[in-house]
Design an enzyme around this catalytic site. Structure first.
Site, PDB file in Angstrom:
ATOM      1  N   HIS A 268     -30.195  13.438 -75.294  1.00 19.14           N
ATOM      2  CA  HIS A 268     -29.189  13.017 -74.298  1.00 19.14           C
ATOM      3  C   HIS A 268     -29.454  13.629 -72.911  1.00 19.14           C
ATOM      4  O   HIS A 268     -29.792  12.902 -72.007  1.00 19.14           O
ATOM      5  CB  HIS A 268     -27.741  13.293 -74.737  1.00 19.14           C
ATOM      6  CG  HIS A 268     -27.398  12.727 -76.079  1.00 19.14           C
ATOM      7  ND1 HIS A 268     -27.495  11.384 -76.358  1.00 19.14           N
ATOM      8  CD2 HIS A 268     -26.987  13.325 -77.241  1.00 19.14           C
ATOM      9  CE1 HIS A 268     -27.144  11.175 -77.620  1.00 19.14           C
ATOM     10  NE2 HIS A 268     -26.829  12.331 -78.172  1.00 19.14           N
ATOM     11  N   ASP A 319     -29.998   6.779 -82.524  1.00 16.30           N
ATOM     12  CA  ASP A 319     -28.913   7.749 -82.698  1.00 16.30           C
ATOM     13  C   ASP A 319     -27.866   7.318 -83.727  1.00 16.30           C
ATOM     14  O   ASP A 319     -28.100   7.415 -84.925  1.00 16.30           O
ATOM     15  CB  ASP A 319     -28.290   8.040 -81.315  1.00 16.30           C
ATOM     16  CG  ASP A 319     -27.371   9.248 -81.313  1.00 16.30           C
ATOM     17  OD1 ASP A 319     -27.203   9.864 -82.378  1.00 16.30           O
ATOM     18  OD2 ASP A 319     -26.815   9.591 -80.250  1.00 16.30           O
TER      19      ASP A 319
HETATM   20 ZN    ZN Z   1     -27.420  12.516 -82.340  1.00 18.25          ZN
END
Ligand code: ZN
Length: 451
Positions: A268, A319
């Protein structure tokens, strides 16, 4: 020995025509551009290197679509996490294996050939380790072997509920280990993938919320030479809590206190300062971007222009697996930048084609993050995706214009065949075991969601 003949192929040096690939024992042994097919060769239109999916929590495929209902007015990542915890409370090893297999089929059908599994559910529903502490890693390995996707297994170290070593919550009981138990988990995880020649094992300290500084330093050697992944600066609340705990933001803290280098992947890195981005880029750490999940969770937008200006490298990951697609992740990576910067063609690189830039970036960065080789080259595993050049979105196009049209105009329907380690696992856009794996997934989900 297998021979594959492509009218066009994207090689490390660029596009080539009439390319014959020889494959032996899963690896490419020869690449001959401007050649002719030999008897027995399979013929295909256009070959791309398979893309790495650098960040997956496979089991979350089972809850895709279940967190799209409005709760409190402050609905956010943290309420999504409550849904995830309730799901985690019920899953058996068979459930996890079935869900992972379905997720991996969808990844392969979209053009991903390797997955980085950030694997954090370790124990049974009461929080007790299974007889084999790596039982659920075995299930992930089994799903990857059954579907054919190459695996980079990243066993997660998770010990605390918040900064400063806060005791874990009840909802986290299936994730929790101390250092001793984690080193046993690592040994057994290596055993779990021992039968898969392409498998790679790294480690994943979950986040600075879940790991103390001493624990972080203690587990780094367990990666041996494998990759090290950590969730970082996904949410503003995490940044605020990190500041309150240490006086530093999470990326800055990591740059100062951990041995950050090319083995590291910061998942991220959404909320960062220009200095933090420059530090990451100079250290060679990968930004692990998950545009679809970050949009779904309302995380924010990565500062790509600043990171790219310092030569930063990135890859993409699916993800939460709320929607699985290689082209879809690349498209949303660029579109989120366009929306945030009110500009077009924001992710830039050596090519004028944005599709080509996104593809090359995610290939090189994703492979580095997963400890794997990048691209179609002699000696590499034969991980290949072919596109269906008869797809209407490709009318009149060649080469980079096909990549642009795949990513921005066609999507997964344009993927024709996929090979991993020379083994063809997708043909005509369908995984060879799609129906059986989907039926098992359906049966497992109906049981899990009943009552
Ligand atoms: Zn993750």
């Amino acid at each position: 020995m297998t021979g594959l003949f492509f009218k066009d192929a994207l090689l490390p040096q660029g596009w080539a025509r009439n390319v014959r690939l020889s494959i032996e024992a899963g690896r490419i042994t020869d690449i001959a551009p401007d050649s002719r097919p030999e008897p027995g060769d399979e013929h295909h239109a256009l070959a791309l290197p398979g893309l790495p999916n650098l960040h997956s929590h496979a089991f979350q495929r089972g809850m895709a679509g279940l967190a799209e209902v409005r709760g409190s007015s402050s609905d956010s990542f943290w309420t999504w996490r409550e849904v995830m915890y309730r799901f985690v409370e019920r899953m058996t090893p068979d459930d996890i294996e079935a869900i992972a297999a379905q997720a991996y089929v969808e990844m392969l059908e979209s053009g991903f050939t390797r997955v980085g599994e950030f694997h954090y559910v370790h124990h049974d529903v009461s929080g007790t380790p299974y007889q084999n502490i790596a039982e659920l890693a075995v299930r992930i390995a089994t799903a990857s072997q059954a579907t054919g996707i190459a695996l980079t297994l990243l066993p997660v170290f998770y010990a605390h509920a918040g900064f400063g070593g806060r005791a874990p919550d009840a909802g986290q009981r299936r994730f929790i280990n101390d250092l001793d138990r984690f080193s046993r988990l690592m040994e057994e995880s290596r055993q779990a993938v021992a039968g898969q020649p392409a498998a790679i094992v790294g480690i994943a300290p979950h986040s600075l919320r879940a790991v103390t500084p001493d624990e972080l330093i203690a587990i780094v050697p367990l990666a041996e030479n494998g990759p090290i992944h950590i969730h970082v600066a996904e949410q503003t609340r995490e940044v605020e809590e990190c500041l309150a705990w240490s006086g530093q933001r999470p990326v800055a803290w990591l740059m100062d206190h951990a041995p950050i280098d090319r083995r590291w992947c910061f998942i991220h890195a959404t909320h960062t300062t220009p200095d933090e981005l420059r530090g990451m880029a100079e250290a060679g750490a990968i930004a692990g971007l998950c545009p679809i999940t970050e949009a779904n969770l309302g995380d924010g937008i990565f500062n790509a222009p600043e990171f790219l200006a310092h030569g930063g490298r990135y890859g993409v990951g699916s993800d939460s697996n709320v929607l699985i697609g290689a082209a879809d992740e690349l498209r949303l990576l660029e579109y989120s930048q366009r929306l945030g910067n009110r500009a077009r063609n924001v992710v830039t690189g050596a090519s004028v084609s944005t599709g080509r830039t996104l593809f090359d970036g995610a290939l090189a960065g994703g492979a580095q993050a997963l400890g794997a080789e990048a691209g179609l080259a002699v000696g590499h595993f034969a991980d290949i995706a072919s596109l269906e050049t008869g797809h209407i979105a490709f009318a009149g196009r060649t080469h980079d214009a096909i990549l642009d049209s795949w990513i921005f105009a066609a999507g997964r329907a344009a993927v024709d065949c996929v090979w991993v380690g020379g083994r063809k696992v997708v043909a005509g856009g369908r995984h060879h075991d799609k129906d059986k794996i989907a039926a098992r997934f359906r049966q497992r989900l109906e049981r899990l969601l009943a009552a």
